[in-house]
Structures are given as structure tokens and as C-alpha cells.
Design a protein around this motif. Structure first.
Motif, mmCIF file in Angstrom:
data_model
loop_
_atom_site.group_PDB
_atom_site.id
_atom_site.type_symbol
_atom_site.label_atom_id
_atom_site.label_comp_id
_atom_site.label_asym_id
_atom_site.label_seq_id
_atom_site.Cartn_x
_atom_site.Cartn_y
_atom_site.Cartn_z
ATOM 1 N N ASP A 191 0.802 -1.224 0.000
ATOM 2 C CA ASP A 191 0.000 0.000 0.000
ATOM 3 C C ASP A 191 0.837 1.277 0.000
ATOM 4 O O ASP A 191 0.313 2.364 -0.133
ATOM 5 N N ILE A 192 2.161 1.158 0.217
ATOM 6 C CA ILE A 192 3.009 2.354 0.150
ATOM 7 C C ILE A 192 3.588 2.423 -1.255
ATOM 8 O O ILE A 192 4.660 1.930 -1.508
ATOM 9 N N GLN A 201 5.612 -1.123 6.869
ATOM 10 C CA GLN A 201 4.536 -1.649 6.035
ATOM 11 C C GLN A 201 3.394 -2.199 6.894
ATOM 12 O O GLN A 201 2.216 -2.036 6.552
ATOM 13 N N ASN A 249 1.584 0.755 8.209
ATOM 14 C CA ASN A 249 0.780 1.335 7.137
ATOM 15 C C ASN A 249 -0.501 0.543 6.913
ATOM 16 O O ASN A 249 -1.573 1.117 6.693
ATOM 17 N N SER A 306 -4.122 1.993 7.539
ATOM 18 C CA SER A 306 -5.001 2.053 6.371
ATOM 19 C C SER A 306 -6.262 1.213 6.529
ATOM 20 O O SER A 306 -7.197 1.359 5.736
ATOM 21 N N CYS A 319 -13.164 5.039 0.913
ATOM 22 C CA CYS A 319 -11.819 4.842 0.364
ATOM 23 C C CYS A 319 -11.838 5.156 -1.127
ATOM 24 O O CYS A 319 -12.413 4.390 -1.915
ATOM 25 N N ARG A 373 -5.277 6.924 -3.476
ATOM 26 C CA ARG A 373 -5.026 7.622 -2.213
ATOM 27 C C ARG A 373 -3.649 8.291 -2.196
ATOM 28 O O ARG A 373 -3.140 8.650 -1.144
ATOM 29 N N ASN A 383 -6.345 10.870 3.525
ATOM 30 C CA ASN A 383 -6.368 9.432 3.297
ATOM 31 C C ASN A 383 -5.358 8.754 4.219
ATOM 32 O O ASN A 383 -4.296 9.313 4.525
ATOM 33 N N THR A 412 -2.724 6.699 4.725
ATOM 34 C CA THR A 412 -1.509 6.017 4.297
ATOM 35 C C THR A 412 -0.322 6.670 4.989
ATOM 36 O O THR A 412 -0.396 7.832 5.418
ATOM 37 N N ASN A 446 0.782 9.979 3.373
ATOM 38 C CA ASN A 446 -0.028 11.138 3.762
ATOM 39 C C ASN A 446 0.242 11.550 5.207
ATOM 40 O O ASN A 446 0.191 12.738 5.545
#
Length: 381
Positions: free
Chosen positions: A163-164, A259, A262, A266, A276, A280, A333, A335, A338
Motif C-alpha cells: 500500500d506504500i 509496512q 501502514n 489504512s 476509500c 489515495r 487518506n 496512508t 499522507n
């Protein structure tokens, strides 16, 4: 008696170092070949409509995408050529280690399958429910070998969460940091009783690091190529292979602390507790040439009880920016990217990437502290 002991030590040293030196030499060669190969293939990827537009730039130049497949292929070719080296001595002695050979082949098969499935995802843009099946399918050879060789079905599989993503050099930069962390850990443990497991890991990590560094050279800001989901799938399976078959999956997981954080951070969006959006990624402000937080909008009254509780908890710990007017909430969002922008303010993309990689390095240090000085608190030792 002493002569026999010295002979055995010499023989073990040769078994340990000779294949690793050959592997290191092949990895260095793979780096230089991959560095030269990527620019030569850029136009072919664009011609095949495998390209994207960098939304974090003022230009609209086509940037070739899915170049992770080149890195993956370079890695696999290096490993295929390396296969005979660790077993050369055994062939002449007549004591062939079939279990070790099967582990190596199964590991490469799983990585190869994941590379193929990752490239299929890049080309076909598969849905999330299909993506969830891909790692399971590709890991079956690995899990079967683990079960047959060790008669166990209980493993802790390291899963680098994808997701990163989306910032130039971040995927490859973080992967290099994780790979180097595993290499350092392997070298430390190479002198212990389980040296063969860590030697096995180094067989994979050295060429992986070399080919990923070659990709990073072209993916670093300003990015000339995008790595695509192919690289993420390929990297994830490679780390899983060394963690599981190297018998240090819990330690491998420690190198993914950012991770894991995150993913937890998330989760409210991933599980639709709060809205969502499809993308993002941070927003690019062309006026100031900086990255800013991206936002999601929702009505607080429409959230369920769990969603309200989590979002209130995040608000108390200042993990979100909260703007509310007439019951409509605007917040960032969820993450890690962000979150960094929330605390640091708008940042140039190169600086943002550097900060996130520094965070990865910092938590690598934390992982080593947990693994060694604090091992008795986290492991059964």
C-alpha cells in the motif's frame, strides 16, 4: 585427530564461501547488464502501451511501466545459471542433497509464478478479488516443499504490504533497504549452527539486491521508468521465500514494521469503515512543486459505530487532519505517505521519498534491537 578437524573446517569453509563468492560475482554482472538493458527496452514498453503519465510532474511525458519484469527476469536468469554451483561438489562425492535442491527449485518456481502473475496484473488490470488469489496460487510449490521437508504447516509468512506506492523510487528504495537488512542478518548468522539456511537466503538476496539497485537507478526521482505491480509481486515472493525456507520468517517480518504500520493505519479505509477513494496518493501542487496530502470526504453521521470509534481514536492521537462543516468531514487518506505529509507539510517528491526511506532504515535498526538485545522478550530463546 586434529588434522581431521582442520580438514573438516576447511571443507565447510569452502562449502560456505565458494558458492557465495560465485553468486556475488554473478550478481555484480547482473547489475551492470540490467542497468544497460532497461534503457534499451523503454521504447518497446511504450510501443506496447505499457506506460503511464507521472501525475507528480508538470510534464505529460510517457513513462514506461511494468519495468519490474525486466528486473525479475534478470534475477531469474542469474539464479538459473547459478543452480549447478552449490551442488557441484556433491555431484562428484555421490551424496547429492536432494532436499536442498528441491527447495531451491521450488523457491524459483514460486518467484517465477509470481512474476508472471504480477505482469498479468499490470497488463490486464485485474480486480482486487483476483489479486488476492495470486499470492496463494504462486506460493503453493513453496508451501508444499516446506510441508514435505519439515513436516509442518505452521509458518509465519512475511508479507510486504503493497500500500506504500506511487512515489518515484520509493518501492525500489524500500526494497533495497529490506534486502540489505536481510543480507546483514544472514552474514551475522552465517557463523552459527544454521549457516546453511542463511547461505541459502544469500543466494537469493545478493542477485535480488543487485538487480533492484539497477532498477532503482532508473526509477529514482525524476523517474525514467515505473516498476509496476510486477515488481511488487516479485519482491514480495522473494522475501517470503528466504524468510520461510531460511527459517527466519519472524525476523523477516520485523524488517516490514513500516509496512505493517501502514496496513493497520489504512485498515479503516481498506475495510470500508470510512470511504476509500480509488487513488489515495498524495496530490501534486504544480504551483509550488510540492506533494500535499490527499483527502477523503464523508458524513460523520453515516459511519457505523466501529468507524466512528476508530476515526475518533485517530483524531485523539492526531493521526488525521480533521475539518468538519455542517456534518461533512474532510480528512487525509490513511496512508503512511499522507501521514508524513501531515506532520511535515508539503514536500518535494525527492525529499518525501528520502524521508520515507530514512524511516525504513530507522525501523531496520529497531528490528535488529528487537532481534538481538531484546530477543528474550519476543522469541522463545
Amino acid at each position: 585427530m586434529a588434522a581431521d578437524v582442520d580438514s573438516e573446517i576447511t571443507n565447510n569453509s569452502r562449502k560456505m564461501y565458494f558458492p557465495l563468492l560465485i553468486n556475488l560475482g554473478m550478481s555484480i554482472l547482473a547489475y551492470y547488464l540490467t542497468v544497460r538493458l532497461i534503457p534499451g527496452l523503454k521504447d518497446k514498453f511504450i510501443k506496447a502501451n505499457l506506460f503511464g503519465i507521472d501525475m507528480s510532474k508538470t510534464t505529460s511525458d510517457k513513462v514506461p511501466e511494468s519495468l519490474g519484469v525486466v528486473t525479475g527476469c534478470s534475477f531469474l536468469i542469474t539464479m538459473f545459471l547459478f543452480i549447478p554451483i552449490p551442488f557441484a561438489n556433491s555431484l562428484f562425492n555421490g551424496e547429492f542433497p536432494h532436499n536442498e535442491f528441491v527447495e531451491l527449485i521450488a523457491a524459483l518456481l514460486s518467484i517465477c509464478c509470481m512474476l508472471l502473475l504480477g505482469f498479468a496484473d499490470d497488463v490486464l488490470d485485474l480486480r482486487w478479488r483476483h489479486k488476492l488469489l495470486l499470492p496463494t496460487i504462486a506460493s503453493l510449490p513453496l508451501l508444499m516443499v516446506y510441508y514435505v521437508n519439515f513436516n509442518s504447516t505452521t509458518i509465519v509468512a512475511p508479507k510486504p504490504l503493497r500500500d506504500i506506492l506511487g512515489v518515484n523510487g520509493l518501492e525500489t528504495g524500500q526494497s533495497v533497504v529490506i534486502a540489505l537488512s536481510i543480507i546483514i542478518f544472514n552474514v551475522i548468522e552465517l557463523f552459527g549452527k544454521l549457516w546453511k539456511a542463511h547461505q541459502f537466503s544469500l543466494y537469493f538476496m545478493l542477485p535480488y539486491t543487485a538487480t533492484t539497485l539497477a532498477l532503482l537507478k532508473h526509477n529514482w526521482y525524476p523517474s525514467k521508468v515505473f516498476v509496476g505491480d510486477t515488481f511488487c509481486y516479485f519482491s514480495g515472493m522473494t522475501f517470503a521465500v528466504v524468510g520461510i525456507l531460511g527459517h527466519f520468517s519472524k525476523t523477516t517480518l520485523l524488517f516490514f514494521i513500516p509496512q505493517v504500520f501502514n496496513f493497520l493505519y489504512s485498515s479503516p479505509q481498506l475495510f470500508r469503515l470510512i470511504p476509500c477513494p480509488r487513488h489515495r496518493l498524495p496530490k501534486f501542487n504544480s504551483k509550488i512543486d510540492r506533494m500535499e496530502i490527499s483527502t477523503t470526504i464523508f458524513r460523520y453521521s453515516e459511519l457505523n459505530i466501529l468507524g466512528k470509534f476508530i476515526i475518533s481514536l485517530f483524531r485523539i492521537f492526531k493521526l488525521i487532519r480533521w475539518q468538519e462543516k455542517d456534518g461533512v468531514v474532510v480528512t487525509n487518506n490513511l496512508t503512511l505517505i499522507n501521514l508524513v505529509l501531515l506532520y511535515c507539510g508539503p514536500l518535494h517528491e525527492a525529499k518525501l521519498t528520502a524521508i520515507l526511506i530514512c524511516i525504513q532504515i530507522f525501523f531496520t535498526g529497531i528490528a535488529f534491537v528487537i532481534r538481538y538485545p531484546l530477543a528474550s522478550l519476543f522469541y522463545d530463546v
